[in-house]
Design an enzyme around this catalytic site. Sequence first.
Site, mmCIF file in Angstrom:
data_model
loop_
_atom_site.group_PDB
_atom_site.id
_atom_site.type_symbol
_atom_site.label_atom_id
_atom_site.label_comp_id
_atom_site.label_asym_id
_atom_site.label_seq_id
_atom_site.Cartn_x
_atom_site.Cartn_y
_atom_site.Cartn_z
ATOM 1 N N SER A 257 0.785 -1.236 0.000
ATOM 2 C CA SER A 257 0.000 0.000 0.000
ATOM 3 C C SER A 257 0.820 1.291 0.000
ATOM 4 C CB SER A 257 -0.944 0.013 1.204
ATOM 5 O OG SER A 257 -0.236 0.064 2.424
ATOM 6 N N LYS A 302 -5.812 4.587 8.470
ATOM 7 C CA LYS A 302 -4.721 5.375 7.890
ATOM 8 C C LYS A 302 -5.025 6.867 7.902
ATOM 9 C CE LYS A 302 -2.740 1.673 5.169
ATOM 10 N NZ LYS A 302 -2.217 1.224 3.873
#
Length: 363
Positions: A257, A302
């Site tokens: 990611s 996140k």
Amino acid sequence: MPRRTATMLASTLMLIALLCAGVFIPVPYAEMSPGPTVNTLGDHDGEPVLQIAGKKTYATSGHLNMTTVRVTSADYRMNLVEAVYGWLAHDNKVVPHETLYPDGKTEEQSTQENAEEFSQSQESAKVAALKQLDVPVKSWVIVSTVVKGSPAQGKLHAGDVIKAVDGTAVKEPNDVAKLVTKHKPGQDVRFTIVPAKEQAAAEKEKRTPTRTQDISMTTTTSDDTGEKRAIVGISAGTDHTFPFTIDIKLADVGGPSAGLMFALGIYDKLTPGSLTGGRFVAGTGTIDDAGKVGPIGGIEMKTVGARAKGAQYFLTPADNCAAAAKDTPDGLTLIKVGTIKDALGALKDIRSGDTADLQTCGK
């Protein structure tokens, strides 16, 4: 004992029993929480995250932070009390254990898989950044892994370059599976390869490898669900030769990611001026060699972690926008991106201060 007192005592004992049961009863869940966020333009553990040699680099400013998610280990058994607390906590997320560790995957297997994905994401980030700069990168299809006990074991090896299958040239990793599955299980297939050792020697000597081998093997039947197909037991990938050295120094991180943020950091260091204009930008997203940005897991964690560190803008994969927009931290602007070009365009607006036309995750 008065009836009221007895009732209160019984209720208290029942509550204590339930709490004890909650502590000792395991539940099939795992927990995700915000993890560390690291500036790809800066240092980590005393050394630059991005190290480029053999090519002129430029000073940078601001932040292009990659973000992470902490997860409980595969062998951790959450109890009912912890699960309830996690459900109620704003910054944590409780998910089914199999979401993080499908098919009974062990901690070791998960760590190995994440390490491989992280390594591949670094390679794709380099390619995507250099393509944006029109810097040529040599690429070829390789054997990534060989399944133990498969027809390919002992015949093909990780790192072998696949030039052709049955005489048909291979240009992309997907070409290999397409050509193999033209066969019926039990039929022979022929690979034309450059052995890994020959490829490595040619790269070291900066020459084109000349020695190829034809390797034949008998296909077997796939064991996955759906229509049965012919396989040889390998996965194909891509390897590259770069015209200069790009090293990404970041330990104890896994998964794919961070690809987008690595690509942007590399681009920033190889171009004059500052991509961010000194702003604090964070983000996430996988990236492929062509610069396409893909979705990731744990987007809510996140964004929380990024904002806690001071991020003002968050580059969000388009496919994650809906989930991220449900609970956006105050003061954080979510920017929708589908490609590295989208991200570069958004950064241009941010550093100019003209953000009215930014493609955010609410529009």
